[in-house]
Design a protein around this motif. Structure first.
Motif, PDB file in Angstrom:
ATOM      1  N   ASP A 212       9.848  -4.765   3.683  1.00 13.47           N
ATOM      2  CA  ASP A 212      10.199  -5.886   1.759  1.00 13.47           C
ATOM      3  C   ASP A 212      11.883  -6.399   2.088  1.00 13.47           C
ATOM      4  N   LYS A 213      12.321  -7.424   2.080  1.00 17.89           N
ATOM      5  CA  LYS A 213      13.161  -7.668   1.995  1.00 17.89           C
ATOM      6  C   LYS A 213      14.280  -6.704   0.923  1.00 17.89           C
ATOM      7  N   GLU A 214      13.591  -7.140   0.065  1.00 17.98           N
ATOM      8  CA  GLU A 214      14.516  -6.239  -1.764  1.00 17.98           C
ATOM      9  C   GLU A 214      14.303  -5.176  -1.304  1.00 17.98           C
ATOM     10  N   VAL A 215      14.401  -4.270  -0.357  1.00 17.33           N
ATOM     11  CA  VAL A 215      14.217  -2.809  -0.158  1.00 17.33           C
ATOM     12  C   VAL A 215      15.087  -2.042  -1.230  1.00 17.33           C
ATOM     13  N   SER A 216      14.792  -0.850  -1.703  1.00 15.57           N
ATOM     14  CA  SER A 216      15.668  -0.281  -2.458  1.00 15.57           C
ATOM     15  C   SER A 216      14.718   1.432  -1.943  1.00 15.57           C
ATOM     16  N   THR A 217      15.823   2.571  -2.078  1.00 20.72           N
ATOM     17  CA  THR A 217      16.003   3.457  -1.327  1.00 20.72           C
ATOM     18  C   THR A 217      15.577   4.393  -2.329  1.00 20.72           C
ATOM     19  N   ASP A 218      15.736   3.971  -3.564  1.00 22.58           N
ATOM     20  CA  ASP A 218      16.299   4.475  -4.935  1.00 22.58           C
ATOM     21  C   ASP A 218      14.654   5.030  -5.411  1.00 22.58           C
ATOM     22  N   ALA A 219      14.877   6.358  -6.105  1.00 25.03           N
ATOM     23  CA  ALA A 219      13.148   6.302  -6.782  1.00 25.03           C
ATOM     24  C   ALA A 219      12.671   5.323  -7.612  1.00 25.03           C
ATOM     25  N   LYS A 220      13.223   4.471  -8.832  1.00 23.08           N
ATOM     26  CA  LYS A 220      12.731   4.151  -9.124  1.00 23.08           C
ATOM     27  C   LYS A 220      12.519   2.934  -9.148  1.00 23.08           C
ATOM     28  N   TRP A 221      13.007   2.613  -7.496  1.00 24.67           N
ATOM     29  CA  TRP A 221      12.314   1.177  -6.994  1.00 24.67           C
ATOM     30  C   TRP A 221      11.342   1.733  -5.769  1.00 24.67           C
ATOM     31  N   ILE A 222      11.316   2.740  -5.395  1.00 25.51           N
ATOM     32  CA  ILE A 222      10.269   3.200  -4.270  1.00 25.51           C
ATOM     33  C   ILE A 222       8.680   4.041  -4.885  1.00 25.51           C
ATOM     34  N   ARG A 223       9.089   4.192  -6.491  1.00 26.81           N
ATOM     35  CA  ARG A 223       7.736   4.668  -6.844  1.00 26.81           C
ATOM     36  C   ARG A 223       6.382   4.304  -6.969  1.00 26.81           C
ATOM     37  N   PRO A 224       6.817   2.844  -7.738  1.00 24.79           N
ATOM     38  CA  PRO A 224       6.250   1.654  -7.859  1.00 24.79           C
ATOM     39  C   PRO A 224       5.709   0.867  -6.405  1.00 24.79           C
ATOM     40  N   TYR A 225       6.917   0.921  -5.480  1.00 26.63           N
ATOM     41  CA  TYR A 225       5.830   0.219  -4.249  1.00 26.63           C
ATOM     42  C   TYR A 225       5.306   0.987  -3.142  1.00 26.63           C
ATOM     43  N   MET A 226       5.618   2.464  -3.654  1.00 28.61           N
ATOM     44  CA  MET A 226       4.336   3.316  -2.893  1.00 28.61           C
ATOM     45  C   MET A 226       3.073   2.940  -3.489  1.00 28.61           C
ATOM     46  N   LYS A 227       2.992   3.136  -5.138  1.00 30.95           N
ATOM     47  CA  LYS A 227       1.975   2.498  -5.847  1.00 30.95           C
ATOM     48  C   LYS A 227       1.081   1.323  -5.264  1.00 30.95           C
ATOM     49  N   THR A 228       1.452   0.431  -4.734  1.00 26.95           N
ATOM     50  CA  THR A 228       1.123  -0.625  -4.459  1.00 26.95           C
ATOM     51  C   THR A 228       1.011  -1.545  -2.890  1.00 26.95           C
ATOM     52  N   ALA A 229       1.875  -0.580  -2.278  1.00 26.37           N
ATOM     53  CA  ALA A 229       1.886  -0.482  -0.948  1.00 26.37           C
ATOM     54  C   ALA A 229       0.679  -0.764   0.401  1.00 26.37           C
ATOM     55  N   ASP A 230       1.029  -1.252   0.846  1.00 26.76           N
ATOM     56  CA  ASP A 230      -0.911  -1.608   1.849  1.00 26.76           C
ATOM     57  C   ASP A 230      -0.212  -1.052   3.083  1.00 26.76           C
ATOM     58  N   ILE A 231      -0.876   0.385   3.711  1.00 28.65           N
ATOM     59  CA  ILE A 231       0.115   0.721   5.216  1.00 28.65           C
ATOM     60  C   ILE A 231      -1.006   0.479   5.727  1.00 28.65           C
ATOM     61  N   THR A 232      -1.245  -0.459   6.394  1.00 29.11           N
ATOM     62  CA  THR A 232      -2.942  -1.046   7.628  1.00 29.11           C
ATOM     63  C   THR A 232      -2.689  -0.339   8.429  1.00 29.11           C
ATOM     64  N   LYS A 233      -3.894  -0.186   9.557  1.00 27.31           N
ATOM     65  CA  LYS A 233      -3.671   0.008  10.634  1.00 27.31           C
ATOM     66  C   LYS A 233      -2.660  -0.391  11.918  1.00 27.31           C
ATOM     67  N   ASP A 234      -2.274  -1.201  11.592  1.00 26.36           N
ATOM     68  CA  ASP A 234      -1.373  -1.371  12.362  1.00 26.36           C
ATOM     69  C   ASP A 234       0.045  -1.342  12.525  1.00 26.36           C
ATOM     70  N   ASP A 235       0.455  -1.258  10.826  1.00 31.62           N
ATOM     71  CA  ASP A 235       1.656  -0.380  10.187  1.00 31.62           C
ATOM     72  C   ASP A 235       1.854   0.826  10.568  1.00 31.62           C
ATOM     73  N   GLU A 236       0.717   1.608  10.738  1.00 34.04           N
ATOM     74  CA  GLU A 236       0.833   2.941  10.968  1.00 34.04           C
ATOM     75  C   GLU A 236       0.574   3.407  13.054  1.00 34.04           C
ATOM     76  N   GLU A 237      -0.019   2.433  13.255  1.00 33.77           N
ATOM     77  CA  GLU A 237       0.700   2.209  15.028  1.00 33.77           C
ATOM     78  C   GLU A 237       1.423   2.172  14.938  1.00 33.77           C
ATOM     79  N   LEU A 238       2.876   0.997  14.410  1.00 37.33           N
ATOM     80  CA  LEU A 238       3.663   0.920  14.418  1.00 37.33           C
ATOM     81  C   LEU A 238       4.296   2.093  14.409  1.00 37.33           C
TER      82      LEU A 238
END
Length: 347
Positions: A212-238
């Protein structure tokens, strides 16, 4: 029209003795994925809870999800663990007021139980603890999503760590938990941080900074990101390959100050994209270690890059600061490897 409700609910009662027995034989398990670690470390808090049981005062219900005669602890871990630890003589009571009891002659008598472990208590106090009656509320066969909803509802608004709250609602919770068990995090983080699920939080941030080019590590950003982020098999391997490389690089660094910087949370997340690029570029762990040592060898600041140091020193979680750090790292990485001629590729 009918409301589609969640798993069925039921109630029962267990004595403290039963609860501890169930925890010890595996009938009750508080180590479910959504749970945090044991955080009631201060003795005054633990002692006050034991006092509550002795006096038979009210304690909130404990909540479980029952599957195949096993009870997964959704809420009440701190109370249940404190009870078991005390009944197993793992700590002594402290900072409690004197108890007033009635002796065999009917006269009032004062008893001080401070400094006593469970086995050292007078029998009347031991029995008061063992016979305490807990209200037990449980669902039947709730799925992982329903279990997470229950945990979130029971704990929302309370002083849970942000990392714990983030993982509760994560779409890819299973993948995050698997990745969070990587040896990199058990090596880099303290026991307290691991119990607070900081490792899982860092996994989500690593995924975000790659995707995500608009990434932030602040809690108010990362929480909704985690609610929708789909970590694929390829993502996990990388991500596993990236974590392997950081761990290997760290183990090769002889300078303890530089090694410590590499394991700093802000720095570790910031180097993720460049580590991914290095895998594609074919650089070896040793070559990357040498670049790390060169980059993180600042005398009064973490790195030799002024723009990076400035972006790491203020507003570290903001998107603008993250972009500035990534740009500084990429620039130094490109410069460093451009001057190395005929370096061997990884086989």
């Amino acid at each position: 029209m009918k409301i589609i409700k969640g798993a069925s609910r039921a109630e029962t009662h267990w004595t403290a003795r039963q609860l501890v027995e169930y925890m010890e034989d595996g009938t009750v398990d508080f180590n479910i994925d959504i749970q945090r670690g044991y955080v009631w470390k201060k003795n005054d808090r633990r002692s006050e809870f034991i006092r509550t049981l002795i006096l038979d005062n009210s304690v909130p219900a404990l909540y479980f999800n029952k599957i195949d005669d096993k009870y997964g602890g959704v809420d009440g871990k701190q109370r249940a663990m404190t009870l078991m630890k005390y009944m197993n003589d793992e700590f002594a009571l402290s900072d409690l007021d004197i108890f007033t009891v009635e002796n065999d002659e009917g006269a009032a008598e004062e008893v001080d139980i401070n400094g006593l472990k469970f086995s050292q208590l007078p029998e009347i106090f031991q029995n008061a603890i063992k016979d305490y009656n807990f209200m037990i509320c449980y669902t039947e066969n709730a799925d992982q999503s329903q279990e997470a909803d229950m945990f979130y509802a029971l704990n929302n608004g309370q002083s849970l760590a942000a990392a714990t709250m983030n993982r509760v609602k994560a779409k890819s919770k299973k993948q995050i938990i698997r990745l969070g068990k990587h040896k990199l995090f058990t090596d880099a983080l303290s026991k307290t941080a691991l119990e607070g699920h900081v490792n899982d939080d860092m996994v989500a941030k690593a995924h975000a900074i790659l995707n995500d080019k608009e990434v932030s590590t602040d809690a108010k950003w990362i929480r909704p990101y985690m609610k929708t982020a789909d970590i694929t098999k390829d993502d996990e391997e990388l991500l596993n390959k990236i974590f392997d490389r950081i761990y290997n690089i760290h183990s090769m660094i002889e300078d303890s100050k530089i090694a410590k910087r590499v394991y700093g949370r802000t720095h570790m997340i910031s180097i993720i994209p460049t580590i991914a690029e290095s895998l594609d570029d074919g650089h070896t762990d040793k070559q990357m270690m040498e670049w790390f040592v060169n980059f993180f060898c600042g005398k009064k600041s973490p790195t030799i890059s002024k723009p990076y140091n400035e972006a790491a020193g203020r507003g570290t979680g903001k998107n603008s600061a993250i972009k500035a750090r990534l740009e500084a790292i990429r620039k130094d990485y490109d410069k460093y490897f451009s001057v190395i001629k005929n370096f061997p590729k990884a086989s």
